[in-house]
Motif scaffolding. Structure first.
Motif, PDB file in Angstrom:
ATOM      1  N   ALA A  25      51.412  38.611  52.772  1.00  0.00           N
ATOM      2  CA  ALA A  25      52.864  39.254  52.842  1.00  0.00           C
ATOM      3  C   ALA A  25      53.406  38.207  53.780  1.00  0.00           C
ATOM      4  O   ALA A  25      54.238  37.779  53.426  1.00  0.00           O
ATOM      5  CB  ALA A  25      53.058  40.634  52.765  1.00  0.00           C
ATOM      6  N   LEU A  26      52.470  38.412  55.100  1.00  0.00           N
ATOM      7  CA  LEU A  26      53.660  37.944  56.301  1.00  0.00           C
ATOM      8  C   LEU A  26      53.526  36.220  55.960  1.00  0.00           C
ATOM      9  O   LEU A  26      54.658  35.686  56.260  1.00  0.00           O
ATOM     10  CB  LEU A  26      52.217  37.996  57.256  1.00  0.00           C
ATOM     11  N   ASN A  27      52.464  35.577  55.174  1.00  0.00           N
ATOM     12  CA  ASN A  27      52.375  34.136  54.793  1.00  0.00           C
ATOM     13  C   ASN A  27      53.482  34.151  53.970  1.00  0.00           C
ATOM     14  O   ASN A  27      54.726  32.689  54.306  1.00  0.00           O
ATOM     15  CB  ASN A  27      51.084  33.520  54.092  1.00  0.00           C
ATOM     16  N   TRP A  28      53.250  34.872  52.316  1.00  0.00           N
ATOM     17  CA  TRP A  28      55.045  34.680  51.789  1.00  0.00           C
ATOM     18  C   TRP A  28      56.296  34.799  52.540  1.00  0.00           C
ATOM     19  O   TRP A  28      56.368  33.684  52.589  1.00  0.00           O
ATOM     20  CB  TRP A  28      54.568  35.866  51.123  1.00  0.00           C
ATOM     21  N   PHE A  29      56.559  35.591  53.408  1.00  0.00           N
ATOM     22  CA  PHE A  29      57.394  35.033  54.051  1.00  0.00           C
ATOM     23  C   PHE A  29      57.744  34.005  55.200  1.00  0.00           C
ATOM     24  O   PHE A  29      59.079  33.282  55.317  1.00  0.00           O
ATOM     25  CB  PHE A  29      57.507  37.025  55.656  1.00  0.00           C
ATOM     26  N   ARG A  30      56.381  33.568  55.356  1.00  0.00           N
ATOM     27  CA  ARG A  30      56.937  32.599  56.429  1.00  0.00           C
ATOM     28  C   ARG A  30      57.215  31.246  55.055  1.00  0.00           C
ATOM     29  O   ARG A  30      58.146  30.312  56.208  1.00  0.00           O
ATOM     30  CB  ARG A  30      55.497  32.372  57.377  1.00  0.00           C
ATOM     31  N   ALA A  31      56.454  30.522  54.417  1.00  0.00           N
ATOM     32  CA  ALA A  31      56.538  30.169  53.743  1.00  0.00           C
ATOM     33  C   ALA A  31      57.745  29.811  53.578  1.00  0.00           C
ATOM     34  O   ALA A  31      57.686  28.589  53.318  1.00  0.00           O
ATOM     35  CB  ALA A  31      54.851  30.073  52.586  1.00  0.00           C
ATOM     36  N   ASN A  32      58.146  30.630  53.166  1.00  0.00           N
ATOM     37  CA  ASN A  32      59.456  30.535  51.870  1.00  0.00           C
ATOM     38  C   ASN A  32      60.366  30.700  53.339  1.00  0.00           C
ATOM     39  O   ASN A  32      61.977  30.765  52.638  1.00  0.00           O
ATOM     40  CB  ASN A  32      60.122  31.735  51.745  1.00  0.00           C
ATOM     41  N   SER A  33      60.879  30.490  54.407  1.00  0.00           N
ATOM     42  CA  SER A  33      61.725  30.620  54.957  1.00  0.00           C
ATOM     43  C   SER A  33      61.529  30.048  56.391  1.00  0.00           C
ATOM     44  O   SER A  33      61.870  30.172  57.660  1.00  0.00           O
ATOM     45  CB  SER A  33      62.189  32.425  55.510  1.00  0.00           C
ATOM     46  N   VAL A  34      61.139  28.594  56.350  1.00  0.00           N
ATOM     47  CA  VAL A  34      60.737  27.739  57.568  1.00  0.00           C
ATOM     48  C   VAL A  34      62.208  27.028  57.651  1.00  0.00           C
ATOM     49  O   VAL A  34      62.967  26.168  56.808  1.00  0.00           O
ATOM     50  CB  VAL A  34      59.297  26.333  56.684  1.00  0.00           C
ATOM     51  N   TRP A  35      62.115  27.534  59.019  1.00  0.00           N
ATOM     52  CA  TRP A  35      63.907  26.674  59.608  1.00  0.00           C
ATOM     53  C   TRP A  35      63.378  26.143  59.990  1.00  0.00           C
ATOM     54  O   TRP A  35      62.426  24.894  61.436  1.00  0.00           O
ATOM     55  CB  TRP A  35      63.943  27.794  60.414  1.00  0.00           C
ATOM     56  N   PRO A  36      63.462  24.688  60.263  1.00  0.00           N
ATOM     57  CA  PRO A  36      63.323  23.175  60.295  1.00  0.00           C
ATOM     58  C   PRO A  36      63.981  22.749  61.800  1.00  0.00           C
ATOM     59  O   PRO A  36      65.451  23.232  62.238  1.00  0.00           O
ATOM     60  CB  PRO A  36      64.115  22.627  59.254  1.00  0.00           C
ATOM     61  N   MET A  37      63.780  22.450  62.654  1.00  0.00           N
ATOM     62  CA  MET A  37      64.315  21.992  63.889  1.00  0.00           C
ATOM     63  C   MET A  37      64.650  20.160  63.952  1.00  0.00           C
ATOM     64  O   MET A  37      63.861  19.782  64.188  1.00  0.00           O
ATOM     65  CB  MET A  37      63.302  21.647  65.434  1.00  0.00           C
ATOM     66  N   PRO A  38      65.686  19.768  63.740  1.00  0.00           N
ATOM     67  CA  PRO A  38      65.709  18.852  63.269  1.00  0.00           C
ATOM     68  C   PRO A  38      65.899  17.755  64.324  1.00  0.00           C
ATOM     69  O   PRO A  38      66.635  17.555  65.054  1.00  0.00           O
ATOM     70  CB  PRO A  38      67.074  18.295  62.495  1.00  0.00           C
ATOM     71  N   MET A  39      64.878  17.380  64.337  1.00  0.00           N
ATOM     72  CA  MET A  39      64.524  16.202  65.619  1.00  0.00           C
ATOM     73  C   MET A  39      64.706  14.176  65.345  1.00  0.00           C
ATOM     74  O   MET A  39      64.242  13.747  65.088  1.00  0.00           O
ATOM     75  CB  MET A  39      63.166  16.094  66.090  1.00  0.00           C
ATOM     76  N   GLY A  40      66.102  14.447  65.058  1.00  0.00           N
ATOM     77  CA  GLY A  40      66.689  13.005  63.823  1.00  0.00           C
ATOM     78  C   GLY A  40      66.691  12.077  65.225  1.00  0.00           C
ATOM     79  O   GLY A  40      67.998  12.287  66.069  1.00  0.00           O
ATOM     80  N   LEU A  41      66.018  11.235  65.454  1.00  0.00           N
ATOM     81  CA  LEU A  41      65.743   9.868  66.037  1.00  0.00           C
ATOM     82  C   LEU A  41      66.155   8.332  66.084  1.00  0.00           C
ATOM     83  O   LEU A  41      66.487   8.025  66.720  1.00  0.00           O
ATOM     84  CB  LEU A  41      64.609   9.755  66.760  1.00  0.00           C
ATOM     85  N   ALA A  42      65.986   8.711  64.938  1.00  0.00           N
ATOM     86  CA  ALA A  42      66.735   6.995  63.760  1.00  0.00           C
ATOM     87  C   ALA A  42      66.854   7.232  62.458  1.00  0.00           C
ATOM     88  O   ALA A  42      67.513   8.339  62.140  1.00  0.00           O
ATOM     89  CB  ALA A  42      65.672   6.216  64.363  1.00  0.00           C
ATOM     90  N   CYS A  43      66.828   6.242  62.054  1.00  0.00           N
ATOM     91  CA  CYS A  43      67.395   6.746  60.792  1.00  0.00           C
ATOM     92  C   CYS A  43      66.912   7.328  59.280  1.00  0.00           C
ATOM     93  O   CYS A  43      67.481   7.739  58.838  1.00  0.00           O
ATOM     94  CB  CYS A  43      67.270   4.719  59.433  1.00  0.00           C
ATOM     95  N   CYS A  44      65.928   7.743  59.593  1.00  0.00           N
ATOM     96  CA  CYS A  44      65.455   8.946  58.657  1.00  0.00           C
ATOM     97  C   CYS A  44      66.178   9.370  58.680  1.00  0.00           C
ATOM     98  O   CYS A  44      65.602  10.944  58.065  1.00  0.00           O
ATOM     99  CB  CYS A  44      63.484   8.823  59.885  1.00  0.00           C
ATOM    100  N   ALA A  79      62.079  13.428  62.514  1.00  0.00           N
ATOM    101  CA  ALA A  79      62.820  11.725  62.147  1.00  0.00           C
ATOM    102  C   ALA A  79      62.880  10.433  63.222  1.00  0.00           C
ATOM    103  O   ALA A  79      64.427  10.536  63.196  1.00  0.00           O
ATOM    104  CB  ALA A  79      63.707  12.783  61.405  1.00  0.00           C
ATOM    105  N   GLY A  80      61.968   9.585  63.078  1.00  0.00           N
ATOM    106  CA  GLY A  80      62.720   8.686  63.861  1.00  0.00           C
ATOM    107  C   GLY A  80      61.590   7.149  64.489  1.00  0.00           C
ATOM    108  O   GLY A  80      60.639   8.430  64.856  1.00  0.00           O
ATOM    109  N   THR A  81      62.474   6.922  65.660  1.00  0.00           N
ATOM    110  CA  THR A  81      61.305   6.309  66.610  1.00  0.00           C
ATOM    111  C   THR A  81      61.326   6.579  67.921  1.00  0.00           C
ATOM    112  O   THR A  81      62.772   7.309  68.450  1.00  0.00           O
ATOM    113  CB  THR A  81      61.855   5.341  66.637  1.00  0.00           C
TER     114      THR A  81
END
Lengths: 177, 192
Positions: A25-44, A79-81
């Motif tokens: 059950a806990l994994n079900w919650f976790r897997a379907n609400s992964v909040w990303p930290m967008p580490m945007g560093l380049a064109c990616c 995401a990026g260099t």
């Protein structure tokens, strides 16, 4: 127990009871609400934005909540260099994220340094943080990001949660004694 | 193109310290013999001749020659559309010349970048810190004797570097003729 109460459980309305383990059950919650930290560093990061926008729509997988605060995010998408100057910042942000946390290395640069064989660029973000999923491409298509997210969800579903709680107890034990 | 009028005024003011102009594709370059007078020259160019815009400031490493450093100032007058290039050379032992920050404030980051990449110092710059590499990095990576792959460094708690794997590289494309196979990036020594 009073069964005539209208607040009681009514299987005709609520459906049948699902029996599962706490881990699942806990994994079900976790897997379907992964909040990303967008580490945007380049064109990616541009492709990452496309993955979040309507055409590809990362919210189909419960990850639309891009959090720019490490305290509120579960999965760092690098995401990026990564330059050496940025590497210390990236490590610090990763350290500030709360457990459980995962890392996706998006694209050639984050995975290996890519075409930047140079004095200024970290040759793969796995030199400083543990990476769960590597995505190939320069930059990867948004579908590849979604594929990485699905792979990460599959990984999360197999991770034991309660066993990790013992790790938590180990951390708190010295403070009690 | 710089009007000859401006160049004549500079020559009249600075005399033998100025050589040139050399002309290449319609662009004129003056060479200043004494780098310590660059501030004086820039002040004159801006206040008397109206070169109100510094397009770029760049540096050249003439490795193996003396003087080792050449600094190139690209000037432009926005009103008249004139451009002028000024070069001046600094020896490696000295590696210092006056900052022109009081003439064009835009030069702040240009001078910091040159200090960061080449190790040339600018006397009178109020904030001469590294700008691309982190504070404490021990090398100047754009010098010709610095390897492209980098050198190992370690500043605990701040940053580290390791030499990048080049696999025999750097891989260089062949500009100009040939088909795509001939031009593609390969390991090329200067003799090729």
């Amino acid at each position: 127990m009073q069964t005539k109460s209208e607040f009681g459980y009514d299987s005709k309305i609520e459906g049948d009871v699902v029996v599962t383990t706490v881990d699942a059950a806990l994994n079900w919650f976790r897997a379907n609400s992964v909040w990303p930290m967008p580490m945007g560093l380049a064109c990616c990061a541009i492709e990452l934005m496309a993955a979040g926008a309507s055409r590809f729509d990362i919210s189909r997988f419960g990850s639309e909540v891009m959090r720019f605060s490490p305290r509120q995010s579960d999965c760092m998408i690098v995401a990026g260099t990564v330059t050496y100057k940025m590497a210390s910042c990236l490590k610090r942000i990763y350290d500030q994220m709360a457990e459980p946390k995962w890392v996706i290395a998006m694209g050639a640069c984050a995975s290996t340094g890519g075409m930047y064989r140079s004095y200024a660029v970290l040759q793969g973000v796995d030199n400083i943080v543990p990476v769960d999923i590597y995505v190939s491409g320069c930059p990867p298509r948004p579908e590849a990001v979604l594929d990485a997210l699905i792979k990460l969800q599959n990984k999360i579903r197999t991770q034991p949660v309660l066993k990790n709680l013992n790790v938590l107890n180990r951390f708190t034990a010295p403070a009690i004694s | 193109m710089a009007a000859l009028e401006s160049i004549q005024k500079i020559q009249a003011q600075f005399g033998t310290a100025i050589s040139g102009p050399s002309e290449f594709r319609g662009e004129r370059t003056l060479t200043l013999a004494d780098p310590d007078r660059i501030l004086e020259l820039c002040q004159f160019a801006k206040r008397q001749l109206g070169f109100d815009y510094l397009v770029d400031l760049s540096s050249v490493d003439n490795y193996g020659e003396d003087p080792r450093w050449t600094l190139v100032y690209h000037l432009r007058s926005l009103k008249r559309g004139e451009e002028l290039r000024i070069k001046t050379s600094v020896s490696e032992e000295k590696s210092e010349l006056p900052s022109v920050l009081e003439v064009w404030r835009t030069v702040n980051w240009h001078e910091r970048e040159i200090y960061d990449m080449m190790g040339i110092r600018f006397a009178g710059h109020p904030d001469l810190r590294r700008i691309l590499m982190w504070e404490g990095y021990p090398y100047f990576p754009l010098r010709k004797d610095f390897p492209l792959a980098g050198k190992p460094t370690d500043l605990p708690g701040v940053a580290f570097t390791r030499p990048a794997p080049l696999e025999g590289g750097p891989f260089v494309t062949l500009p100009g003729g040939g088909d795509a196979t001939g031009r593609e990036p390969r390991v090329r020594t200067p003799e090729d």
